[in-house]
Write a protein that holds these residues in place. Structure first.
Motif, mmCIF file in Angstrom:
data_model
loop_
_atom_site.group_PDB
_atom_site.id
_atom_site.type_symbol
_atom_site.label_atom_id
_atom_site.label_comp_id
_atom_site.label_asym_id
_atom_site.label_seq_id
_atom_site.Cartn_x
_atom_site.Cartn_y
_atom_site.Cartn_z
ATOM 1 N N THR A 213 0.917 29.812 49.727
ATOM 2 C CA THR A 213 0.386 29.529 48.391
ATOM 3 C C THR A 213 0.802 28.148 47.887
ATOM 4 O O THR A 213 0.006 27.415 47.329
ATOM 5 C CB THR A 213 0.865 30.591 47.377
ATOM 6 O OG1 THR A 213 0.427 31.874 47.824
ATOM 7 C CG2 THR A 213 0.288 30.334 45.989
ATOM 8 N N LEU B 27 3.139 23.573 35.813
ATOM 9 C CA LEU B 27 3.609 24.712 36.602
ATOM 10 C C LEU B 27 5.132 24.818 36.543
ATOM 11 O O LEU B 27 5.685 25.909 36.456
ATOM 12 C CB LEU B 27 3.150 24.584 38.060
ATOM 13 C CG LEU B 27 1.691 24.962 38.313
ATOM 14 C CD1 LEU B 27 1.327 24.687 39.767
ATOM 15 C CD2 LEU B 27 1.460 26.437 37.986
ATOM 16 N N ARG C 89 7.432 37.314 40.096
ATOM 17 C CA ARG C 89 6.283 38.051 40.634
ATOM 18 C C ARG C 89 6.712 39.325 41.352
ATOM 19 O O ARG C 89 6.143 40.388 41.162
ATOM 20 C CB ARG C 89 5.497 37.179 41.611
ATOM 21 C CG ARG C 89 4.807 36.045 40.934
ATOM 22 C CD ARG C 89 3.969 35.212 41.890
ATOM 23 N NE ARG C 89 3.372 34.130 41.129
ATOM 24 C CZ ARG C 89 2.358 34.297 40.283
ATOM 25 N NH1 ARG C 89 1.799 35.478 40.145
ATOM 26 N NH2 ARG C 89 1.891 33.278 39.596
ATOM 27 N N VAL D 173 -2.270 31.496 36.114
ATOM 28 C CA VAL D 173 -1.083 31.630 36.950
ATOM 29 C C VAL D 173 -0.655 33.086 37.091
ATOM 30 O O VAL D 173 -0.203 33.518 38.152
ATOM 31 C CB VAL D 173 0.069 30.768 36.377
ATOM 32 C CG1 VAL D 173 1.399 31.149 36.974
ATOM 33 C CG2 VAL D 173 -0.226 29.293 36.626
ATOM 34 N N THR D 174 -0.817 33.877 36.018
ATOM 35 C CA THR D 174 -0.352 35.259 36.093
ATOM 36 C C THR D 174 -1.439 36.224 36.571
ATOM 37 O O THR D 174 -1.128 37.305 37.048
ATOM 38 C CB THR D 174 0.154 35.760 34.715
ATOM 39 O OG1 THR D 174 -0.827 35.458 33.728
ATOM 40 C CG2 THR D 174 1.463 35.095 34.360
ATOM 41 N N ARG E 87 7.337 27.890 35.157
ATOM 42 C CA ARG E 87 8.370 28.529 35.989
ATOM 43 C C ARG E 87 9.690 28.634 35.245
ATOM 44 O O ARG E 87 10.446 29.572 35.430
ATOM 45 C CB ARG E 87 8.591 27.741 37.280
ATOM 46 C CG ARG E 87 7.529 28.002 38.279
ATOM 47 C CD ARG E 87 7.827 27.360 39.621
ATOM 48 N NE ARG E 87 6.622 27.434 40.401
ATOM 49 C CZ ARG E 87 5.856 26.386 40.693
ATOM 50 N NH1 ARG E 87 6.215 25.173 40.312
ATOM 51 N NH2 ARG E 87 4.758 26.554 41.376
ATOM 52 N N ASN F 213 -1.001 35.831 43.745
ATOM 53 C CA ASN F 213 0.090 35.038 44.298
ATOM 54 C C ASN F 213 0.397 33.763 43.520
ATOM 55 O O ASN F 213 1.186 32.950 43.956
ATOM 56 C CB ASN F 213 -0.225 34.656 45.747
ATOM 57 C CG ASN F 213 -0.206 35.871 46.649
ATOM 58 O OD1 ASN F 213 0.688 36.714 46.533
ATOM 59 N ND2 ASN F 213 -1.184 35.974 47.520
ATOM 60 N N GLY F 214 -0.258 33.608 42.374
ATOM 61 C CA GLY F 214 -0.019 32.369 41.650
ATOM 62 C C GLY F 214 -0.854 31.253 42.236
ATOM 63 O O GLY F 214 -1.742 31.486 43.044
ATOM 64 N N GLU G 264 9.950 31.683 40.395
ATOM 65 C CA GLU G 264 8.595 32.221 40.259
ATOM 66 C C GLU G 264 8.405 33.421 41.173
ATOM 67 O O GLU G 264 7.825 34.426 40.767
ATOM 68 C CB GLU G 264 7.536 31.159 40.588
ATOM 69 C CG GLU G 264 6.125 31.766 40.551
ATOM 70 C CD GLU G 264 4.982 30.753 40.709
ATOM 71 O OE1 GLU G 264 5.235 29.539 40.681
ATOM 72 O OE2 GLU G 264 3.836 31.214 40.867
ATOM 73 N N TYR G 265 8.906 33.323 42.402
ATOM 74 C CA TYR G 265 8.692 34.439 43.313
ATOM 75 C C TYR G 265 9.417 35.698 42.827
ATOM 76 O O TYR G 265 8.873 36.805 42.901
ATOM 77 C CB TYR G 265 9.101 34.083 44.747
ATOM 78 C CG TYR G 265 8.560 35.110 45.704
ATOM 79 C CD1 TYR G 265 7.198 35.152 45.989
ATOM 80 C CD2 TYR G 265 9.385 36.088 46.239
ATOM 81 C CE1 TYR G 265 6.669 36.136 46.801
ATOM 82 C CE2 TYR G 265 8.862 37.077 47.058
ATOM 83 C CZ TYR G 265 7.507 37.090 47.337
ATOM 84 O OH TYR G 265 6.976 38.078 48.133
#
Ligand SMILES: [Zn+2]
Length: 311
Positions: A256, A121, A276, A93-94, A125, A98-99, A272-273
């Motif tokens: 995504t 997921l 990131r 995920v990392t 998050r 973009n995941g 999550e966004y």
């Protein structure tokens, strides 16, 4: 740890990741180091000092003699899946820019069900949101956008859109800082004022489109700058940072995650966004892995049943 080092505190590449975590014990030790960097602290009595006992993950407190697992109270609490599988999920995920969607994670880890990948997921998050509590400072652009709804047209379009509030630091004319998001209960300036006061430190400068309601910021201890063109045709010129973030966010949600408006978990996707975006300049993907696990061991457990209940 404020400035963890690549290759010292976290693996930098997949090759290193495999060397670091050959088995379950290596994962347990890594979590212990993250959770108790200065040695074991008892979650029951806050006593320092204890020792590992029989089963993996378990510690006994030297003061109160109660037993604790390194994963107790974290997102891994009561998970029967080996930590090494969790570590793999966190790495995938990392380490992808973009995941990934639940479907992609399911394929990657070979999970039997889509639901399991989806629930994992969501747990990850939850660990991403934790550090996002410091308030934004300096010059901050504040705006509202609408997510979802393909029909922008005439007949009733807009009713299926969700209002999302955006605050983003403007560090220089060409540089943005950290971002915060929230799903608004209802669109409108009043809730944008509440959001702004919650996520922006008093004394900061807030830039808005100048809607009348937003002028309240001046009374709340902020410097308020606004464009006069509240009704101007080209609003993107006024808050370029917020508009850019809005369009990146929408592209990510659809591209995504294959986000649909019927999905009630928008809030957690925004977490999550933000995670990131706020780490987008971090050259080491391994650092994101480190941060995610660091936050994961400091996160409350959230039983799967609760997630399913409100899905
Ligand atoms: Zn104790």
């Amino acid at each position: 740890m404020e400035h963890p080092g690549g290759g010292i505190d976290y693996p930098r590449t997949f090759q290193e990741w495999r060397d670091w975590f050959p088995d379950e014990d290596a994962c347990v030790q890594f979590l212990e180091q993250l959770r108790w960097p200065e040695g074991f602290v008892c979650p029951h009595c806050a006593g320092r000092g204890g020792w590992r006992i029989g089963q993996r993950r378990m510690w006994m407190c030297a003061s109160c003699a109660r037993k604790t697992s390194v994963t107790a109270g974290t997102i891994f609490h009561r998970s029967h899946t080996p930590l090494s599988t969790w570590f793999a999920a966190a790495w995938f995920v990392t380490s992808t820019k973009n995941g990934m969607s639940a479907l992609a994670l399911q394929r990657q880890l070979g999970f039997g069900s889509y639901e399991t990948a989806w629930a994992w997921l969501h747990k990850l998050r939850r660990a991403m949101v934790r550090p996002e509590r410091d308030q934004l400072t300096g010059v901050v652009e504040l705006d509202e956008t609408f997510v979802g709804g393909v029909s922008v047209g005439t007949d009733g379009g807009g009713s299926d859109k969700v209002p999302v509030q955006i605050a983003v630091e403007r560090i220089s004319p060409r540089k943005l800082g950290r971002v915060r998001f929230a799903v608004a209960d209802a669109p409108g300036s009043l809730s944008l004022v509440e959001f702004g006061c919650a996520v922006i430190e008093p004394g900061s400068t807030i830039r808005t489109d100048g809607a009348r309601m937003l002028r309240r910021f001046a009374d709340r201890g902020y410097v308020h700058e606004y464009a006069n063109g509240y009704n101007s045709p080209d609003r993107a010129q006024e808050l370029p940072g917020a508009h850019m973030v809005a369009s990146l966010l929408k592209r990510w949600l659809v591209g995504t995650l294959h986000y649909r408006v019927s999905d009630k978990h928008l809030e957690s996707y925004l977490d999550e966004y933000a995670f990131r975006f706020n780490r987008r300049n971090s050259t080491a993907r391994g650092l994101l892995f480190y941060r995610l696990l660091q936050q994961a061991v400091a996160t409350d457990p959230h039983p799967l049943t609760e997630l399913i209940a409100d899905s």
